[in-house]
Design a protein around this motif. Structure first.
Motif, PDB file in Angstrom:
ATOM      1  N   LEU A 197      -3.255  -6.396  -0.988  1.00  0.00           N
ATOM      2  CA  LEU A 197      -2.624  -5.740  -2.135  1.00  0.00           C
ATOM      3  C   LEU A 197      -3.459  -4.610  -2.703  1.00  0.00           C
ATOM      4  CD1 LEU A 197      -0.392  -5.809  -4.368  1.00  0.00           C
ATOM      5  CD2 LEU A 197      -1.800  -7.526  -5.538  1.00  0.00           C
ATOM      6  N   ASP A 198      -2.897  -3.419  -2.649  1.00  0.00           N
ATOM      7  CA  ASP A 198      -3.471  -2.257  -3.330  1.00  0.00           C
ATOM      8  C   ASP A 198      -3.108  -2.383  -4.816  1.00  0.00           C
ATOM      9  OD1 ASP A 198      -4.461   0.319  -3.877  1.00  0.00           O
ATOM     10  OD2 ASP A 198      -2.531   1.252  -3.403  1.00  0.00           O
ATOM     11  N   LEU A 199      -3.964  -1.890  -5.698  1.00  0.00           N
ATOM     12  CA  LEU A 199      -3.649  -2.010  -7.125  1.00  0.00           C
ATOM     13  C   LEU A 199      -2.950  -0.773  -7.677  1.00  0.00           C
ATOM     14  CD1 LEU A 199      -6.820  -3.802  -8.565  1.00  0.00           C
ATOM     15  CD2 LEU A 199      -4.679  -4.796  -7.721  1.00  0.00           C
ATOM     16  N   GLY A 200      -3.401   0.418  -7.243  1.00  0.00           N
ATOM     17  CA  GLY A 200      -2.803   1.650  -7.747  1.00  0.00           C
ATOM     18  C   GLY A 200      -1.522   1.960  -6.991  1.00  0.00           C
ATOM     19  N   LEU A 201      -0.400   1.471  -7.505  1.00  0.00           N
ATOM     20  CA  LEU A 201       0.889   1.679  -6.840  1.00  0.00           C
ATOM     21  C   LEU A 201       1.780   2.543  -7.726  1.00  0.00           C
ATOM     22  CD1 LEU A 201       1.498  -2.036  -5.776  1.00  0.00           C
ATOM     23  CD2 LEU A 201       0.919  -0.139  -4.241  1.00  0.00           C
ATOM     24  N   GLU A 222       0.860  -1.195   0.000  1.00  0.00           N
ATOM     25  CA  GLU A 222       0.000   0.000   0.000  1.00  0.00           C
ATOM     26  C   GLU A 222       0.887   1.233   0.000  1.00  0.00           C
ATOM     27  OE1 GLU A 222      -2.430   2.420  -0.375  1.00  0.00           O
ATOM     28  OE2 GLU A 222      -3.735   0.778   0.309  1.00  0.00           O
ATOM     29  N   ASP A 223       0.672   2.139  -0.971  1.00  0.00           N
ATOM     30  CA  ASP A 223       1.503   3.340  -1.030  1.00  0.00           C
ATOM     31  C   ASP A 223       0.900   4.505  -0.258  1.00  0.00           C
ATOM     32  OD1 ASP A 223      -0.495   3.294  -3.082  1.00  0.00           O
ATOM     33  OD2 ASP A 223       0.414   5.100  -3.908  1.00  0.00           O
ATOM     34  N   ASP A 224      -0.358   4.385   0.144  1.00  0.00           N
ATOM     35  CA  ASP A 224      -0.973   5.457   0.935  1.00  0.00           C
ATOM     36  C   ASP A 224      -0.628   5.218   2.408  1.00  0.00           C
ATOM     37  OD1 ASP A 224      -2.908   6.748   2.681  1.00  0.00           O
ATOM     38  OD2 ASP A 224      -4.035   7.248   0.878  1.00  0.00           O
TER      39      ASP A 224
HETATM   40 CA    CA Z   1      -2.635   3.343  -4.055  1.00  0.00          CA
END
Ligand code: CA
Length: 228
Positions: free
Chosen positions: A52-56, A7-9
Motif C-alpha cells: 500500500l502506497d500512502l500518497g494516493l 500504487e498510483d505511480d
Molecule cells: Ca503515490
C-alpha cells in the motif's frame, strides 16, 4: 499468492507487478483507494497480501488501511511509501500495517519483508491450485487435467492461474487484460479472446462441457467441472 498493489505511480506499480509475477505471485494493481475497494470486494478471501502506497489521488492510503482493518481484512498489509518521517511510520503501523518500507527500496528487501510478514501471519506457502480435476503445481509449473499433463505457453499459464484463483467468478476483459498483460495492449484489443481460445483448446476434454464459460456482456468465468 494473490497480491494487491495499491500504487498510483505507474512505473512503480509496473516494477512491483513484474517483480512479484516473476516470483510466481498473481498481482492486481489498484490506482486509488476506490479502485482498491473494488478489487478487494472482487477478490474477497483470495487476497493474501496488500502493498500500500500512502500518497494516493483522492482518499489517502492511511484511511484505506484503517477501513480495510475495520472491515475485518486480516491478511498482511505492507506500506510502501516515500513518507519516511517517524510519525508517518508510527501512524501506519498503528493503523494496522504489518510492516513499513520507504521508497526507494531494494526489491530483495521487499521480498524478504513479505516472507517475514507471511511467516508471522502463519500463512503456509501455497504450492498448488486445484479446481475440480484441473491442477496447477506452482513450484514445478506443471498443469494437469484429469492426470493428463497440459503444455502451456507462459501467458496461457498466467491466464489459467488467474481463473483458478477466482473460480466461478466472472472476470471482465479489462480485469484479465490488466492482470495478464499489464495494460501493454489497447483496451479494444481482442488478445484476451484469442488466448481464451488457445486455453480452451488445451484444457477442454472432448464431449465435456467447456470449463471456461463466456458470460455475455460481462467476460469469462471458470466453472469447476462438477458445476459446468
Ligand atoms: Ca503515490
Amino acid at each position: 499468492m494473490q497480491v494487491m498493489v495499491v500504487e498510483d505511480d505507474a512505473k512503480i506499480a509496473q516494477f512491483l507487478e513484474r517483480g512479484l509475477e516473476a516470483e510466481g505471485h498473481a498481482v492486481t494493481v489498484a490506482v486509488s483507494a476506490e479502485d482498491a475497494r473494488r478489487w478487494y470486494s472482487a477478490l474477497g478471501p483470495q487476497l493474501e497480501l496488500v502493498l500500500l502506497d500512502l500518497g494516493l489521488p483522492g482518499e489517502d492510503g492511511i484511511d484505506l488501511l484503517r477501513s480495510l482493518r475495520a472491515g475485518g481484512f486480516a491478511a498482511p498489509i505492507i506500506v510502501v511509501t516515500a513518507r519516511d518521517d517517524v510519525r508517518d511510520k508510527v501512524t501506519g503501523l498503528d493503523a494496522g500495517a504489518n510492516d513499513y518500507i520507504t521508497k526507494p527500496f531494494a526489491f530483495d528487501e521487499l521480498l524478504a519483508r513479505i516472507r517475514a510478514v507471511r511467516r508471522s501471519a502463519g500463512q503456509p506457502a501455497q504450492t498448488e491450485l486445484v479446481v475440480g480435476d484441473l491442477r496447477l503445481d506452482l513450484l514445478t509449473k506443471v498443469a494437469q487435467r484429469g492426470g493428463r499433463q497440459i503444455e502451456l505457453a507462459p501467458r496461457e499459464w498466467v491466464l489459467l492461474e488467474l481463473f483458478m484463483r477466482h473460480p466461478r467468478q466472472v472476470l471482465s476483459r479489462s480485469q484479465i487484460l490488466s492482470n495478464v498483460w499489464s495494460y501493454s495492449f489497447e483496451p479494444g484489443s481482442n488478445i484476451v479472446d484469442v488466448y481464451i481460445g488457445y486455453l480452451r483448446r488445451k484444457i477442454n476434454l472432448p464431449g465435456v462441457v467447456p470449463l471456461i464459460q463466456t458470460v455475455r456482456g460481462a467476460g469469462y468465468r471458470l466453472l469447476p467441472p462438477s458445476a459446468a
